[in-house]
Design a protein around this motif. Structure first.
Motif, mmCIF file in Angstrom:
data_model
loop_
_atom_site.group_PDB
_atom_site.id
_atom_site.type_symbol
_atom_site.label_atom_id
_atom_site.label_comp_id
_atom_site.label_asym_id
_atom_site.label_seq_id
_atom_site.Cartn_x
_atom_site.Cartn_y
_atom_site.Cartn_z
ATOM 1 N N GLY A 227 0.830 -1.204 0.000
ATOM 2 C CA GLY A 227 0.000 0.000 0.000
ATOM 3 C C GLY A 227 0.865 1.255 0.000
ATOM 4 O O GLY A 227 2.077 1.191 0.207
ATOM 5 N N GLY A 228 0.216 2.395 -0.209
ATOM 6 C CA GLY A 228 0.939 3.664 -0.356
ATOM 7 C C GLY A 228 1.148 4.385 0.953
ATOM 8 O O GLY A 228 0.451 5.340 1.292
ATOM 9 N N GLY A 229 2.106 3.917 1.727
ATOM 10 C CA GLY A 229 2.467 4.570 2.991
ATOM 11 C C GLY A 229 3.958 4.783 3.022
ATOM 12 O O GLY A 229 4.709 4.151 2.259
ATOM 13 N N ILE A 230 4.397 5.622 3.931
ATOM 14 C CA ILE A 230 5.813 5.956 4.008
ATOM 15 C C ILE A 230 6.670 4.722 4.322
ATOM 16 O O ILE A 230 7.852 4.666 3.968
ATOM 17 N N THR B 278 -0.042 -0.695 -5.015
ATOM 18 C CA THR B 278 -1.124 0.235 -5.347
ATOM 19 C C THR B 278 -0.498 1.420 -6.090
ATOM 20 O O THR B 278 0.721 1.641 -6.051
ATOM 21 N N SER C 278 -0.681 4.454 -5.239
ATOM 22 C CA SER C 278 -0.025 5.342 -4.254
ATOM 23 C C SER C 278 1.328 4.788 -3.831
ATOM 24 O O SER C 278 2.276 5.545 -3.609
ATOM 25 N N PHE D 170 5.917 6.304 -3.719
ATOM 26 C CA PHE D 170 6.956 6.296 -2.677
ATOM 27 C C PHE D 170 8.228 5.590 -3.156
ATOM 28 O O PHE D 170 9.325 6.048 -2.921
ATOM 29 N N THR E 47 -2.269 0.144 4.366
ATOM 30 C CA THR E 47 -2.677 1.527 4.660
ATOM 31 C C THR E 47 -4.123 1.540 5.155
ATOM 32 O O THR E 47 -4.867 0.567 4.958
ATOM 33 N N ALA E 48 -4.501 2.671 5.735
ATOM 34 C CA ALA E 48 -5.901 2.828 6.164
ATOM 35 C C ALA E 48 -6.816 2.635 4.957
ATOM 36 O O ALA E 48 -7.884 2.026 5.061
ATOM 37 N N GLY E 49 -6.359 3.138 3.807
ATOM 38 C CA GLY E 49 -7.163 3.025 2.586
ATOM 39 C C GLY E 49 -7.328 1.581 2.153
ATOM 40 O O GLY E 49 -8.444 1.144 1.823
ATOM 41 N N VAL E 50 -6.236 0.818 2.151
ATOM 42 C CA VAL E 50 -6.311 -0.596 1.738
ATOM 43 C C VAL E 50 -7.210 -1.362 2.703
ATOM 44 O O VAL E 50 -8.072 -2.140 2.289
ATOM 45 N N ARG F 248 -10.820 -0.582 1.977
ATOM 46 C CA ARG F 248 -11.346 -1.158 0.724
ATOM 47 C C ARG F 248 -11.564 -2.662 0.869
ATOM 48 O O ARG F 248 -12.575 -3.191 0.412
ATOM 49 N N ASP G 11 -9.118 -1.474 -7.531
ATOM 50 C CA ASP G 11 -7.763 -1.536 -8.080
ATOM 51 C C ASP G 11 -7.314 -2.998 -8.043
ATOM 52 O O ASP G 11 -8.077 -3.874 -7.596
ATOM 53 N N ALA H 1 0.401 0.144 8.856
ATOM 54 C CA ALA H 1 1.336 1.213 9.249
ATOM 55 C C ALA H 1 0.696 2.530 8.852
ATOM 56 O O ALA H 1 0.245 2.676 7.710
ATOM 57 N N MET H 2 0.625 3.426 9.794
ATOM 58 C CA MET H 2 0.006 4.730 9.512
ATOM 59 C C MET H 2 0.203 5.658 10.704
ATOM 60 O O MET H 2 0.682 5.217 11.760
ATOM 61 N N MET I 37 -4.755 8.024 12.568
ATOM 62 C CA MET I 37 -5.445 7.227 11.540
ATOM 63 C C MET I 37 -5.733 5.827 12.092
ATOM 64 O O MET I 37 -6.793 5.255 11.865
HETATM 65 C C1 LIG Z 1 3.961 11.455 2.596
HETATM 66 C C2 LIG Z 1 2.756 10.603 2.814
HETATM 67 C C3 LIG Z 1 2.832 9.548 3.689
HETATM 68 C C4 LIG Z 1 1.736 8.731 3.926
HETATM 69 N N1 LIG Z 1 1.850 7.680 4.791
HETATM 70 C C5 LIG Z 1 0.783 6.900 5.002
HETATM 71 C C6 LIG Z 1 0.875 5.783 5.890
HETATM 72 O O1 LIG Z 1 1.930 5.512 6.478
HETATM 73 N N2 LIG Z 1 -0.215 5.010 6.080
HETATM 74 C C7 LIG Z 1 -1.398 5.270 5.440
HETATM 75 O O2 LIG Z 1 -2.368 4.539 5.676
HETATM 76 N N3 LIG Z 1 -1.500 6.307 4.593
HETATM 77 C C8 LIG Z 1 -0.454 7.118 4.348
HETATM 78 N N4 LIG Z 1 -0.579 8.170 3.483
HETATM 79 C C9 LIG Z 1 -1.860 8.382 2.829
HETATM 80 C C10 LIG Z 1 -2.023 7.411 1.671
HETATM 81 O O3 LIG Z 1 -0.939 7.523 0.765
HETATM 82 C C11 LIG Z 1 -3.329 7.690 0.966
HETATM 83 O O4 LIG Z 1 -4.410 7.471 1.853
HETATM 84 C C12 LIG Z 1 -3.497 6.847 -0.268
HETATM 85 O O5 LIG Z 1 -4.741 7.131 -0.872
HETATM 86 C C13 LIG Z 1 -3.405 5.373 0.065
HETATM 87 O O6 LIG Z 1 -3.555 4.613 -1.104
HETATM 88 P P1 LIG Z 1 -3.580 3.039 -1.071
HETATM 89 O O7 LIG Z 1 -4.342 2.690 0.145
HETATM 90 O O8 LIG Z 1 -4.305 2.650 -2.341
HETATM 91 O O9 LIG Z 1 -2.199 2.550 -1.103
HETATM 92 C C14 LIG Z 1 0.525 8.989 3.236
HETATM 93 C C15 LIG Z 1 0.456 10.052 2.334
HETATM 94 C C16 LIG Z 1 1.549 10.829 2.123
HETATM 95 C C17 LIG Z 1 1.450 11.955 1.135
#
Ligand SMILES: Cc1cc2nc3c(=O)[nH]c(=O)nc-3n(C[C@H](O)[C@H](O)[C@H](O)COP(=O)(O)O)c2cc1C
Length: 394
Positions: free
Chosen positions: A12-15, A39, A41, A45, A91-94, A97, A105, A123-124, A128
């Motif tokens: 997922g898209g997290g740091i 994903t 997102s 990264f 991520t919270a988003g994953v 969903r 996706d 991880a978030m 969150m």
């Molecule tokens: C710099 C940055 C760091 C982020 N880190 C996190 C994270 O650690 N955990 C998380 O759930 N979302 C994090 N986000 C928010 C997600 O990237 C965002 O909710 C995104 O839509 C998640 O997409 P995905 O769930 O499809 O991967 C971060 C966003 C940014 C810009």
């Protein structure tokens, strides 16, 4: 350790994506074949190239890229291919969903197809993670039998402190291993009764007790997670279990007995955790009994059937029948008497103060064995009891 195991790593898209590179390396080092799904997102990264280089396989990022003659594997094949799925960072988003079945996706679509065991490593940011929506989503995913590791507490990437750090890659690996071994209770059928019973006096009043059904529900979920087919005969107020458990709600001791006899025939294990009312009203009425003016009310009670003894003496009795004895004193002595009287294979004697509280712990008694089960809470107590039941099978 993971030779010939096929692991689908959803990213997922997290740091914390950069730390998942280390996890991918560890999985490959252990002999696993790893395919990554990132994903959109996640690709913001770290580029897919990192994971391609680490796993030796191309990384899948888009649902529609998998369609057509050039695609090596479609999303259905990819989902079926996996022996296990890890999502890190989840991520919270994953989490949201998957919990709500939104297939918008590649990763979330695969999650609707796959029947493989799933390990989520969230991880978030700590806010969150503690948000009611995320807590609700993770509870739903747990109920569906998905496994969650972490998040750990500490300083987060955003500089704030709290729970939200991705588990260490070694810890994620350790949490994965049990998911890949054949479940210990596979092929077994367990029947558990739980909770109090409620005996109607009239249309509004009941005779019941303080049992919460928590321990029985935990036993049912845990046995199902360990691969057993589980039926829970649940008295009023018994908590929810994972969805794999078949639940038969009942109220009275008579209804519980009928459900137990039907479910227990030929079962592997029967565990009687329910606090069945010893008595019921001899003459329940359908309306509402009036208060009257004498200041006294005399009612007659009739003894209820002894469910556990009846199950233990069925002709197609479960291979193992385990009873509970809630005692105020002389737990072992009273437990042993019950063991002999009921014809069961083992008794879990415990203190009445466990009833309706979070406390666990008690004594495991069989005709030739005795063990004190030190458990600080009901989940640990349930785990210890299952462990003892498994030893009976050996
Ligand atoms: C710099 C940055 C760091 C982020 N880190 C996190 C994270 O650690 N955990 C998380 O759930 N979302 C994090 N986000 C928010 C997600 O990237 C965002 O909710 C995104 O839509 C998640 O997409 P995905 O769930 O499809 O991967 C971060 C966003 C940014 C810009």
């Amino acid at each position: 350790m993971l030779c010939n195991k096929r692991i689908l790593l959803g990213i997922g898209g997290g740091i914390a994506v950069y730390r998942v590179a280390e996890l991918a390396r560890l999985l490959v080092k252990q002999g696993a074949e790893v395919r990554c799904v990132m994903t959109r997102s996640a690709c913001e990264f770290v580029t897919p190239l990192t994971f391609e280089a680490l796993t030796g396989n191309s990384v899948h990022t888009r649902l529609f890229d998998l369609v057509g003659d050039n695609a090596s594997m479609g999303h259905i094949e990819l989902a079926r291919w996996a022996d296990a799925i890890i999502i890190a960072p989840a991520t919270a988003g994953v989490l949201a969903r998957i919990a709500h079945g939104i297939a918008d996706d590649l990763l979330s679509t695969i999650m609707l197809v796959s029947e493989a065991p799933v390990l989520l490593a969230p991880a978030m940011n700590h806010s969150m993670w503690s948000n009611a929506a995320t807590r609700h989503n993770t509870a739903l995913l747990r109920e569906r039998g998905m496994h969650i590791t972490g998040p750990a507490a500490g300083i987060l990437a955003c500089g704030e402190e709290g729970a939200g750090r991705l588990s260490e890659p070694e810890d994620i690996l350790a949490a994965l291993l049990p998911l890949l071994t054949p479940p210990a209770l596979a092929g077994q059928r367990w029947v558990i009764n739980a909770g109090p019973t409620a005996e109607a006096w009239d249309g509004v009043r009941i005779l019941t007790n303080r049992a919460s059904g928590t321990l029985g529900a935990l036993l049912a979920s845990q046995a199902a997670i360990m691969g057993a087919r589980v039926t829970l005969i649940a008295g009023p107020g018994t908590p929810a279990t994972i969805t794999d458990v078949e639940r038969i709600p009942v109220e009275s001791a008579d209804a519980m007995l009928a459900a137990c006899l039907q479910a227990a025939a030929g079962a592997t294990v029967f565990v009687g955790t329910a606090a069945v009312s010893d008595f019921r009203f001899t003459r329940p009425v359908s309306g509402k009994i009036k208060r009257g003016s004498t200041g006294q009310m005399v009612v007659e009670l009739t003894a209820n059937p002894d469910i556990i003894a009846t199950v233990a003496h069925m002709h197609d009795r479960p291979c193992r029948v385990i009873a509970f004895a809630a005692e105020a004193e002389k737990h072992i002595e009273h437990g042993r008497k019950k063991l002999a009287a009921k014809g069961v294979d083992a008794i879990v004697a415990n203190d009445i103060s466990n009833m309706g509280s979070h406390a666990g712990g008690g004594w495991w008694l069989t005709p030739d064995h005795e063990a004190e089960l030190h458990s600080s809470n009901k989940q640990a107590f349930a785990d210890a009891i299952i462990h003892q039941i498994m030893k009976l099978e050996e």
